[in-house]
Design a protein around this motif. Sequence first.
Motif, PDB file in Angstrom:
ATOM      1  N   UNK A   1       0.840  -1.205   0.000  1.00 20.90           N
ATOM      2  CA  UNK A   1       0.000   0.000   0.000  1.00 20.90           C
ATOM      3  C   UNK A   1       0.873   1.254   0.000  1.00 20.90           C
ATOM      4  N   UNK A   2       1.940   1.234   0.789  1.00 21.20           N
ATOM      5  CA  UNK A   2       2.854   2.373   0.842  1.00 21.20           C
ATOM      6  C   UNK A   2       3.493   2.614  -0.524  1.00 21.20           C
ATOM      7  N   UNK A   3       3.940   1.536  -1.173  1.00 18.96           N
ATOM      8  CA  UNK A   3       4.597   1.657  -2.467  1.00 18.96           C
ATOM      9  C   UNK A   3       3.639   2.195  -3.526  1.00 18.96           C
ATOM     10  N   UNK A   4       2.400   1.692  -3.532  1.00 17.49           N
ATOM     11  CA  UNK A   4       1.414   2.165  -4.501  1.00 17.49           C
ATOM     12  C   UNK A   4       1.068   3.632  -4.257  1.00 17.49           C
ATOM     13  N   UNK A   5       0.932   4.006  -2.986  1.00 10.80           N
ATOM     14  CA  UNK A   5       0.613   5.400  -2.666  1.00 10.80           C
ATOM     15  C   UNK A   5       1.746   6.325  -3.094  1.00 10.80           C
ATOM     16  N   UNK A   6       2.998   5.883  -2.905  1.00 15.20           N
ATOM     17  CA  UNK A   6       4.142   6.713  -3.288  1.00 15.20           C
ATOM     18  C   UNK A   6       4.204   6.924  -4.794  1.00 15.20           C
ATOM     19  N   UNK A   7       3.763   5.912  -5.548  1.00  8.74           N
ATOM     20  CA  UNK A   7       3.797   6.009  -7.013  1.00  8.74           C
ATOM     21  C   UNK A   7       2.495   6.534  -7.601  1.00  8.74           C
TER      22      UNK A   7
ATOM     23  N   UNK B   1      -0.345   4.983  -7.572  1.00  8.21           N
ATOM     24  CA  UNK B   1      -1.093   3.882  -8.185  1.00  8.21           C
ATOM     25  C   UNK B   1      -2.387   3.575  -7.453  1.00  8.21           C
ATOM     26  N   UNK B   2      -3.308   2.904  -8.149  1.00  7.28           N
ATOM     27  CA  UNK B   2      -4.583   2.507  -7.540  1.00  7.28           C
ATOM     28  C   UNK B   2      -4.357   1.284  -6.658  1.00  7.28           C
ATOM     29  N   UNK B   3      -4.951   1.300  -5.472  1.00  3.46           N
ATOM     30  CA  UNK B   3      -4.756   0.208  -4.525  1.00  3.46           C
ATOM     31  C   UNK B   3      -5.851  -0.841  -4.694  1.00  3.46           C
ATOM     32  N   UNK B   4      -5.849  -1.478  -5.861  1.00  2.00           N
ATOM     33  CA  UNK B   4      -6.799  -2.555  -6.120  1.00  2.00           C
ATOM     34  C   UNK B   4      -6.273  -3.846  -5.519  1.00  2.00           C
ATOM     35  N   UNK B   5      -7.172  -4.827  -5.357  1.00  2.00           N
ATOM     36  CA  UNK B   5      -6.741  -6.123  -4.840  1.00  2.00           C
ATOM     37  C   UNK B   5      -5.687  -6.747  -5.747  1.00  2.00           C
ATOM     38  N   UNK B   6      -5.865  -6.596  -7.055  1.00  2.00           N
ATOM     39  CA  UNK B   6      -4.905  -7.170  -8.008  1.00  2.00           C
ATOM     40  C   UNK B   6      -3.535  -6.520  -7.867  1.00  2.00           C
ATOM     41  N   UNK B   7      -3.523  -5.192  -7.743  1.00  2.00           N
ATOM     42  CA  UNK B   7      -2.251  -4.482  -7.607  1.00  2.00           C
ATOM     43  C   UNK B   7      -1.557  -4.852  -6.298  1.00  2.00           C
ATOM     44  N   UNK B   8      -2.325  -4.922  -5.221  1.00 10.30           N
ATOM     45  CA  UNK B   8      -1.753  -5.288  -3.927  1.00 10.30           C
ATOM     46  C   UNK B   8      -1.205  -6.710  -3.958  1.00 10.30           C
ATOM     47  N   UNK B   9      -1.944  -7.615  -4.600  1.00 14.62           N
ATOM     48  CA  UNK B   9      -1.503  -9.006  -4.691  1.00 14.62           C
ATOM     49  C   UNK B   9      -0.244  -9.131  -5.525  1.00 14.62           C
TER      50      UNK B   9
END
Length: 281
Positions: free
Chosen positions: A52-58, A60-68
């Motif tokens: 979540x931290x990495x996606x927020x920094x970039x 990006x959308x925090x979807x289940x697929x992206x998190x997985x």
Amino acid sequence: MDAPTGHPTRADILLDETERMLLPLARLLIANGIGYPQLAARLKHVFLEAARFELAADGGRQTDSALSLLSGVHRKDIRAAKMAAENGEPATGAPLSRAAEVFTRWMHDPALRAPDGSPKALPRSGPTPSFETLVASVSTDFHARSMLDELLRLGVVKIDGESVIPSRDGFVPREGFRELAYYFGENLRDHMAAAATNLSAADRGEKPVFLEQSVFADGLSEASVAALGEVARTLWRTAFDSMVGEAARHCEQDNTAVADRRMRFGIYYYAEPTTPQEDES
């Protein structure tokens, strides 16, 4: 870029060093009755938070697929974590170790309690109620003798003749343990964060961001490492007094709305016998 095929990649190198780094932690966990399944359950939550931290920094959308994809945690586990959060349940619930499960059942099974409500002493073997049948009621994967050895190692039971007597305190920590564990986590987390930030900066060709250095020496006697330990404590007392005074001064002058940073300054000293591998290096 990662190294060419046939050479270690960043992932290979980091995993090798992580394995070495985690060994003292694994020893501490095992000493306190925590095994791989309990740590693995908590690591799912840790990797999700990091993703979540990495996606927020970039951005990006925090979807289940992206998190997985980033964390490696299965989407069904991500959905389960979300449902737990929505229901106000702990997100980091881990299974009990087998030893803790056996002890917990002993504490709460009415058939294993005396009239005054205290847990009964149990014969080591024989028909129900016995320690042997208690262990079998929880799991048949472990022999009762092995489970008894583990509970004795953890200090939650004792043997009196052919009876096994549980400790009333069981897995309850001694007074002050929670506070010690809190600072254990806080200090090591920030030390690791400083080192990780510096490693990432060096990989980008940048200068280290934080102070994170050490002095290493081997070929020392036990008396020498004890003497050097006293030197380290003396240096810490001097550094502590100086840093506390400076931190207090800066806190006073920075008493404004833009003072939104925190810091931690620490020092450590460790000594142990060298291993044959270390002697050969």
